[in-house]
Design an enzyme around this catalytic site. Structure first.
Site, PDB file in Angstrom:
ATOM      1  N   LYS A  75       0.830  -1.220   0.000  1.00 32.35           N
ATOM      2  CA  LYS A  75       0.000   0.000   0.000  1.00 32.35           C
ATOM      3  C   LYS A  75       0.856   1.258   0.000  1.00 32.35           C
ATOM      4  CE  LYS A  75      -2.138  -1.133   3.806  1.00 32.35           C
ATOM      5  NZ  LYS A  75      -1.487  -2.447   4.020  1.00 32.35           N
ATOM      6  N   ARG A  99     -13.885  -9.091 -14.444  1.00 34.14           N
ATOM      7  CA  ARG A  99     -13.155  -8.658 -15.632  1.00 34.14           C
ATOM      8  C   ARG A  99     -13.943  -7.643 -16.461  1.00 34.14           C
ATOM      9  NH1 ARG A  99     -10.549 -13.823 -18.561  1.00 34.14           N
ATOM     10  NH2 ARG A  99      -9.565 -12.106 -19.716  1.00 34.14           N
TER      11      ARG A  99
END
Length: 329
Positions: free
Chosen positions: A168, A253
């Site tokens: 992160k 997707r």
């Protein structure tokens, strides 16, 4: 309700930007500055001054404008202060006089003997009420702390979450390098504002713009990249969960699965991005931010894609393309 006790002294000592300054000073009852302000509402005690105390909001800050100030002087001129004595029996945290109004000295003594602080501001009634309401909305907003990194990308506040070591901070550092801004690293404090938006900032403002990079240590983003690379707080408009790539998991997707996460009662859109070597996460997050801006303008890429596919099927071109395929390969 605030996470910690908020007192009259806290109200006096608030550090606010110039356009939000309350310009308060104490003119009486200094020994009562530890009185707790427990509610965010503001009350004008006009009816109470006349002796009507049904549903008197005594737990609120009591605001005196020109009308209340004039009536107060009238009561003392007529030596009719019974209603005032009764008002202070309800336990008021503090009184605030606007426009530098000066209450009678006898009134200040009565407030002090009743354990009530008396404050004064130079601001007009309407302006002061708006500013104090904004302050209370912040002070009394529901709050909690989260583990993550908050960045601003193309104007969109994005909270990066994921388990420790997923990358992160490194991703946020690359975003800063690309011209975006850091709000907080590691520990993010969030609060609900008006029940419909979530604001995030560093839990500790002194260290919120420092970043820990494994192998490098602690770096100061503001010093390295300039004050333009940081901001103090930002509305969280998107939550991105970073997780290690799982080959057994089916990832979205197309983008039709619109998920959200509940943050203090507010639904915030969330997406999941799998992490593996070779994926350029900063570019993906930039694309996510721009896509979120498009959604805010009413355009949804996944929905538009589906509509175009349906139109293609309806025209029959898909059948021609299918039957016209060369099977020799």
């Amino acid at each position: 309700m605030a996470d910690k006790v908020f007192t009259v002294l806290d109200l006096l000592e608030l550090e606010l930007p110039e356009h939000s300054q309350l310009h308060l000073k104490c003119i009486g009852g200094r020994t009562s500055l530890a009185n707790v302000i427990s509610v965010s509402e503001i009350n004008r005690p006009g009816l109470a001054l006349t002796g009507f105390y049904d549903s008197f909001a005594n737990g609120c800050v009591q605001l005196f404008g020109s009308a209340e100030g004039a009536y107060l002087k009238k009561l003392y001129a007529e030596n009719n202060i019974q209603s005032l004595t009764q008002m202070f029996q309800y336990g008021i945290p503090c009184l605030i006089f606007v426009k530098m109004l000066e209450p009678p000295k006898e009134f200040i003594k009565l407030a002090e003997s009743s354990g009530c602080a008396v404050l004064q501001t130079e601001l007009e009634l309407t302006e002061f009420t708006m500013r104090l309401s904004r302050v209370f909305a912040n002070v009394f907003a529901p709050k909690k702390t989260l583990h993550g990194v908050l960045v601003e990308v193309y104007g969109i506040g994005i909270l990066l979450t994921g388990h420790s070591g997923v990358g992160k901070s490194e991703c946020a550092l690359e975003l800063v390098e690309r011209g975006h801004r850091l709000v907080a690293d590691d520990i993010v404090e969030i609060r609900s504002v008006n029940g419909n938006s979530i604001l995030g900032q560093g839990a500790n403002t002194l260290i919120s713009h420092h970043m820990e990079i494994r192998g490098l240590g602690i770096i100061n983003i503001a010093q390295m990249y300039g004050v333009g690379s940081i901001r103090e707080q930002k509305e969280i408009q998107l939550v991105i969960r970073l997780e290690e790539w799982d080959n057994s998991k089916v990832y979205d997707r197309v983008g039709n699965n619109l998920e959200s996460v509940d943050m203090l009662g507010v639904k915030v859109p969330t997406i999941e991005i799998p992490v593996k070597p070779g994926r350029n996460l900063p570019i993906i997050i930039e694309a996510a931010a721009m896509n979120e801006r498009l959604k805010a303008r009413g355009y949804n890429s996944a929905r538009d894609f589906n509509q175009n596919i349906l139109k293609w099927i309806e025209t029959g071109e898909v059948q021609n393309a299918y039957y016209g395929m060369d099977d020799s390969y």
